[in-house]
Design an enzyme around this catalytic site. Sequence first.
Site, PDB file in Angstrom:
ATOM      1  N   TYR A   1       0.843  -1.210   0.000  1.00 20.43           N
ATOM      2  CA  TYR A   1       0.000   0.000   0.000  1.00 20.43           C
ATOM      3  C   TYR A   1       0.866   1.242   0.000  1.00 20.43           C
ATOM      4  O   TYR A   1       0.693   2.137  -0.840  1.00 20.43           O
ATOM      5  CB  TYR A   1      -0.910  -0.015   1.235  1.00 20.43           C
TER       6      TYR A   1
ATOM      7  N   LYS B   1       1.239   4.071  -2.992  1.00 20.45           N
ATOM      8  CA  LYS B   1       0.828   5.471  -2.809  1.00 20.45           C
ATOM      9  C   LYS B   1       2.019   6.418  -3.045  1.00 20.45           C
ATOM     10  O   LYS B   1       1.837   7.533  -3.548  1.00 20.45           O
ATOM     11  CB  LYS B   1       0.235   5.685  -1.415  1.00 20.45           C
TER      12      LYS B   1
HETATM   13  P1  NAP Z   1     -13.122   2.278   1.168  1.00 18.35           P
HETATM   14  O1  NAP Z   1     -14.280   2.633   2.016  1.00 18.35           O
HETATM   15  O2  NAP Z   1     -12.500   0.932   1.317  1.00 18.35           O
HETATM   16  O3  NAP Z   1     -13.588   2.509  -0.368  1.00 18.35           O
HETATM   17  C1  NAP Z   1     -12.714   2.170  -1.408  1.00 18.35           C
HETATM   18  C2  NAP Z   1     -13.446   2.404  -2.710  1.00 18.35           C
HETATM   19  O4  NAP Z   1     -12.560   2.072  -3.779  1.00 18.35           O
HETATM   20  C3  NAP Z   1     -14.697   1.530  -2.859  1.00 18.35           C
HETATM   21  O5  NAP Z   1     -15.690   2.253  -3.531  1.00 18.35           O
HETATM   22  C4  NAP Z   1     -14.187   0.410  -3.758  1.00 18.35           C
HETATM   23  O6  NAP Z   1     -15.189  -0.251  -4.505  1.00 18.35           O
HETATM   24  C5  NAP Z   1     -13.279   1.221  -4.662  1.00 18.35           C
HETATM   25  N1  NAP Z   1     -12.405   0.381  -5.489  1.00 18.35           N
HETATM   26  C6  NAP Z   1     -11.483  -0.517  -5.101  1.00 18.35           C
HETATM   27  N2  NAP Z   1     -10.928  -1.099  -6.177  1.00 18.35           N
HETATM   28  C7  NAP Z   1     -11.521  -0.554  -7.277  1.00 18.35           C
HETATM   29  C8  NAP Z   1     -11.391  -0.731  -8.679  1.00 18.35           C
HETATM   30  N3  NAP Z   1     -10.548  -1.644  -9.200  1.00 18.35           N
HETATM   31  N4  NAP Z   1     -12.146   0.043  -9.501  1.00 18.35           N
HETATM   32  C9  NAP Z   1     -13.019   0.944  -8.992  1.00 18.35           C
HETATM   33  N5  NAP Z   1     -13.218   1.136  -7.683  1.00 18.35           N
HETATM   34  C10 NAP Z   1     -12.465   0.393  -6.838  1.00 18.35           C
HETATM   35  O7  NAP Z   1     -11.921   3.289   1.330  1.00 18.35           O
HETATM   36  P2  NAP Z   1     -11.866   4.856   1.697  1.00 18.35           P
HETATM   37  O8  NAP Z   1     -11.386   4.954   3.090  1.00 18.35           O
HETATM   38  O9  NAP Z   1     -13.097   5.542   1.267  1.00 18.35           O
HETATM   39  O10 NAP Z   1     -10.633   5.271   0.772  1.00 18.35           O
HETATM   40  C11 NAP Z   1     -10.743   6.127  -0.361  1.00 18.35           C
HETATM   41  C12 NAP Z   1      -9.340   6.559  -0.746  1.00 18.35           C
HETATM   42  O11 NAP Z   1      -8.748   7.251   0.366  1.00 18.35           O
HETATM   43  C13 NAP Z   1      -8.409   5.388  -1.074  1.00 18.35           C
HETATM   44  O12 NAP Z   1      -7.592   5.729  -2.156  1.00 18.35           O
HETATM   45  C14 NAP Z   1      -7.569   5.249   0.178  1.00 18.35           C
HETATM   46  O13 NAP Z   1      -6.306   4.676  -0.063  1.00 18.35           O
HETATM   47  C15 NAP Z   1      -7.476   6.695   0.647  1.00 18.35           C
HETATM   48  N6  NAP Z   1      -7.166   6.850   2.079  1.00 18.35           N
HETATM   49  C16 NAP Z   1      -8.050   6.458   3.028  1.00 18.35           C
HETATM   50  C17 NAP Z   1      -7.720   6.622   4.367  1.00 18.35           C
HETATM   51  C18 NAP Z   1      -8.658   6.236   5.489  1.00 18.35           C
HETATM   52  O14 NAP Z   1      -8.282   6.402   6.665  1.00 18.35           O
HETATM   53  N7  NAP Z   1      -9.868   5.768   5.207  1.00 18.35           N
HETATM   54  C19 NAP Z   1      -6.487   7.183   4.724  1.00 18.35           C
HETATM   55  C20 NAP Z   1      -5.605   7.567   3.720  1.00 18.35           C
HETATM   56  C21 NAP Z   1      -5.964   7.412   2.392  1.00 18.35           C
HETATM   57  P3  NAP Z   1     -15.934  -1.600  -3.969  1.00 18.35           P
HETATM   58  O15 NAP Z   1     -17.048  -1.144  -3.047  1.00 18.35           O
HETATM   59  O16 NAP Z   1     -16.424  -2.253  -5.220  1.00 18.35           O
HETATM   60  O17 NAP Z   1     -14.904  -2.408  -3.235  1.00 18.35           O
END
Ligand code: NAP
Length: 226
Positions: free
Chosen positions: A150, A154
Amino acid sequence: MKRPPQATRVALVTGGNRGIGFEVCRQLASQGLRILLGARDAALGRKAAAQLGVEFVKLDVADPDSVAAAAKRVGPVDVLVNNAGVYPSGKVLDEDSSPWRECFDVNFFGALWTCRAFVPGMLERGYGRVVNVSSGYGAISEGLEGPAPYSVSKAALNALTIKLASEVGDDVKVNAACPGWVRTRMGGPGANSSVEQGADTIVWLGTLPADGPSGGFFRHRKRIPW
Ligand code: NAP
């Protein structure tokens, strides 16, 4: 071609069916943009889009054919939010390479394919905003914490941000955002930020004015070191 006025700008958000991406769709829609909510699962994407009253686009960012097909269907995109992400665990010396492939396919190549599909049109029209949703775990300055596949993916996304920003002119702004630690399926229930807080910097970067920054990495609307 003419620049689109703010009210008719089109924003594509990948992984928009839940978590931070869903909230980014909601906030951008509330600012009057036309939203294309991207999701790899049609049922989940349609349901989420209906909840917000926005359009659904079937889009699996890990599949370049899916990205190309979506680009043909949707037409011009002014704001591209590369939000889709995966967070499998793994270490550098693990035998199993699948977390590395999954992380790079989604977190890195996903953004590369969408940028290739949508940024040329932005350049033609003289307006574009690209937001790559990165992470503090991808910051070399913060020690690349988190699972190796991961954090390295990133960090690569951050590098892509720098290189693309240097390839395009002032009209297309390309930035990376760290949303903080956010209560989503990925972040877990113990995270210290709400999705509203997590989406804020992303939405701000997606709607930057003409004199806004490009080629930077931001958290809480402040520049942070790579
Ligand atoms: P999340 O709730 O796990 O949602 C991830 C999303 O990405 C879901 O809609 C998932 O779809 C989609 N996805 C995964 N693989 C995909 C693909 N091949 N094509 C299209 N969509 C895909 O995560 P989140 O926390 O909202 O994270 C959103 C972004 O923020 C990510 O890039 C993550 O790395 C970043 N981020 C999050 C955090 C945190 O604390 N949450 C911190 C730092 C960075 P499905 O529903 O189909 O799986």
